[in-house]
Design an enzyme around this catalytic site. Structure first.
Site, PDB file in Angstrom:
ATOM      1  N   GLY A 157       0.819  -1.210   0.000  1.00  0.00           N
ATOM      2  CA  GLY A 157       0.000   0.000   0.000  1.00  0.00           C
ATOM      3  C   GLY A 157       0.847   1.250   0.000  1.00  0.00           C
ATOM      4  N   LYS A 158       0.250   2.320  -0.450  1.00  0.00           N
ATOM      5  CA  LYS A 158       0.934   3.612  -0.480  1.00  0.00           C
ATOM      6  C   LYS A 158      -0.037   4.674  -0.036  1.00  0.00           C
ATOM      7  CE  LYS A 158       4.720   3.790  -3.600  1.00  0.00           C
ATOM      8  NZ  LYS A 158       5.396   3.787  -4.769  1.00  0.00           N
ATOM      9  N   VAL A 163       3.267   0.927   2.915  1.00  0.00           N
ATOM     10  CA  VAL A 163       3.046  -0.234   3.778  1.00  0.00           C
ATOM     11  C   VAL A 163       3.603  -1.472   3.088  1.00  0.00           C
ATOM     12  CG1 VAL A 163       1.384  -1.635   5.027  1.00  0.00           C
ATOM     13  CG2 VAL A 163       0.929   0.784   4.689  1.00  0.00           C
ATOM     14  N   LYS A 175       4.722  -0.307   8.300  1.00  0.00           N
ATOM     15  CA  LYS A 175       4.361   0.979   7.734  1.00  0.00           C
ATOM     16  C   LYS A 175       5.624   1.830   7.796  1.00  0.00           C
ATOM     17  CE  LYS A 175       0.730   4.246   8.859  1.00  0.00           C
ATOM     18  NZ  LYS A 175      -0.462   4.350   9.698  1.00  0.00           N
ATOM     19  N   PHE A 200       1.307   9.223   3.916  1.00  0.00           N
ATOM     20  CA  PHE A 200       2.257   9.058   5.019  1.00  0.00           C
ATOM     21  C   PHE A 200       3.510   8.316   4.581  1.00  0.00           C
ATOM     22  CE2 PHE A 200      -0.696   5.598   4.697  1.00  0.00           C
ATOM     23  CZ  PHE A 200       0.162   4.518   4.623  1.00  0.00           C
ATOM     24  N   ASP A 249      -9.464  10.210  12.199  1.00  0.00           N
ATOM     25  CA  ASP A 249      -9.288   9.962  10.763  1.00  0.00           C
ATOM     26  C   ASP A 249      -9.901   8.612  10.389  1.00  0.00           C
ATOM     27  OD1 ASP A 249      -8.582  10.471   8.171  1.00  0.00           O
ATOM     28  OD2 ASP A 249      -6.481   9.908   8.404  1.00  0.00           O
TER      29      ASP A 249
END
Ligand SMILES: *[C@@H]1O[C@H](CO)[C@@H](O)[C@H](O)[C@H]1NC(C)=O
Length: 498
Positions: A207-208, A214, A227, A211, A328
């Site tokens: 994942g991107k 991942v 992460k 932040f 969030d």
């Protein structure tokens, strides 16, 4: 020590000396040169003598009150037999003394023959010196660490703890089990975290985000999620690590934290956060890929509510936790576990409630969440930041949106809809605050709840919960605990095994 000094000491210790806190000491440090080799303190004067490389060293310094730990026997005032003579005192210039050089004291008995006492001394002596050297090494090491900026809280712990935690055959599950039974309540010891983090082999990127990235990684044969924060997001990393490390947050519906590490590779600092790995990925990915049954929907919704309720709840006592608001919440920040329940993740924006002082430790982080999921009061900036409950209410609004995303994918009577983000039909992708505000606050629009949901009890209940999560007035919204109870009841009515 003469009587006057003892009196002075007593006065200092009892804190009765009020305004005349200042104590002057003799000071040999280079920075005291400009003040004529003296310093001022609220703590103690210290003098110490040691022999380093055959050279006699006399050091005189001030020690601040807060550095006099542990009370009664401060580290700074301890002598190291044979290495250093140290003396702390509490009257003006009382450290203007030259202490005698440290000598190794001989045990009693000075006969010529080597009796059992002498023999013991010969054996024990070197061992003792070795111990002292090791201790000194540790102290120097710690000092070195401290000098290296604010690498926080690297505790000098009993190395045997590391063995306890990191024995060769231990898997992650064992480790987590140790953790939950050790009762320390706030995660693995930091050095264990670091060791774990540095022996992970990264496998693939999964994942991107803004932040950073991942990754799926391997540690001792098990999968972990890593992460990796971009250095711009240091605050989020710090915040998340801090929250996980100071609070017992183990809950089946909150992402399980394993370790935090900041690795300096020379040119930049790598910020890692290691957690449980869930192959289903985020709820967003999951809903894009699959539709869900009524049972599946209730399971996802109920578990998300349980996680959020645990986060929000303040628990008193030693194993307790403060109330935490997420700030969030969205389908991309919720993971789906193998058993198709949710785990809430990404606490980089969370705020804690200190109930004793009724204050909020606002994250020193300007990021305020994802615009699409912002509650009306956040969009309008009318939210009362001093009132912790307002953050909880904003979380609930976002939870309602997540429920809408889930319910749309519910496969009841063969009908279900394509996955869509909330407000997909009302705002462009990547909407601005202004665009969101127009729709949510001015036009008071909310995602559409189709009429046909009324014909299915589960969808009807979900629709009702959503409406009650979306009130413009935050205080009128449901609480996570209330939602959890409603859904628990629903799961019983639907005859589910949970
Ligand atoms: C500090 O102590 C030394 C040794 O006793 C003495 O010679 C010196 O004058 C003292 N300095 C001050 C500022 O009191």
């Amino acid at each position: 020590m003469d009587t006057r000094q003892i009196l002075r000491l007593l006065i200092v210790l009892s804190g009765l000396n009020g305004a005349c806190d200042a104590l002057f000491c003799n000071c040999t440090a280079p920075q005291c040169e400009k003040d004529g080799y003296k310093c001022e303190t609220n703590g103690a004067c210290v003098a110490s003598t040691s022999v380093i490389k055959g050279q006699e060293q006399h050091v005189r310094l001030c020690i601040q009150k807060e550095d006099l730990v542990p009370p009664g026997q401060p580290f700074y005032c301890l002598s190291a037999e044979g290495l250093m003579n140290t003396h702390c005192c509490y009257s003006d210039y009382c450290n203007s003394i030259d202490l005698r050089l440290p000598t190794v004291t001989n045990g009693p008995g000075s006969g010529q023959d080597w009796g059992p006492v002498e023999l013991t001394a010969v054996v024990v002596g070197p061992v003792f010196v070795l111990c002292v050297l090791v201790l000194l090494g540790l102290v120097l090491f710690q000092h070195h660490q401290r000098a290296y900026g604010h690498r926080q809280r690297l505790e000098v712990e009993d190395p045997s703890t590391e063995h306890m935690f990191l024995a060769k055959d231990k898997t992650l599950q064992d480790l987590i089990y140790d953790l939950s039974t050790s009762g320390s309540g706030s995660g693995l010891p930091l050095f264990v975290q670091r060791t774990v983090a540095r022996t992970i082999v990264l496998q693939e990127i999964i994942g991107k985000g803004r932040f950073g990235e991942v990754w799926r990684g391997k540690w001792r044969g098990g999968d972990v999620a890593v992460k990796i924060f971009s250095s711009r997001e240091e605050r989020s990393w710090f915040r998340e690590a801090e929250i996980y490390q100071t609070i017992m947050l183990r809950h089946e519906n909150i992402l399980g934290f394993i370790a935090a590490d900041n690795k300096d590779n020379g040119t930049w600092t790598q910020l890692w956060l290691v957690s449980d790995y869930h192959e289903n990925g985020s709820l967003f990915d999951y809903l894009n890929r699959y539709s869900v049954t009524i049972e599946g929907m209730i399971k996802l919704a109920l578990s998300a509510a349980s996680g959020l309720a645990h986060l929000h709840m303040e628990i008193l006592g030693t194993q307790g936790k403060p109330g935490i608001a997420h700030r969030d919440l969205k389908s991309k920040n919720i993971l789906v576990k193998k058993n198709c329940t949710c785990a809430i993740a990404d606490l980089g924006l969370a705020v804690r409630h200190e109930s004793v002082s009724d204050t909020i430790d606002i994250a020193p982080n300007q990021r305020v969440g994802t615009k699409r999921y912002m509650a009306p009061e956040v969009l309008e900036e009318t939210i009362n930041m001093r009132h912790f409950d307002s953050f909880k209410c904003a979380d609930i609004y976002a939870l309602g949106l997540v429920y809408w995303e889930i319910a749309r994918r519910c496969n009841a009577g063969g009908i279900h809809e394509e996955y869509q983000l909330p407000y997909y039909d009302l705002v462009p992708s990547d909407p601005s605050i202004e665009e969101m505000r127009k729709v949510v606050c001015d036009q008071r629009l909310r995602p559409n709840i189709p009429n046909w949901w009324q014909s299915y009890e589960a969808l009807r209940v979900m629709g009702k919960i959503m409406r009650e999560c979306w009130y413009a007035n935050g205080a009128a919204r449901l609480t996570a605990l209330r939602i959890k109870k409603t859904l628990s009841q629903l799961s019983v009515d639907e005859d589910m095994k949970i």
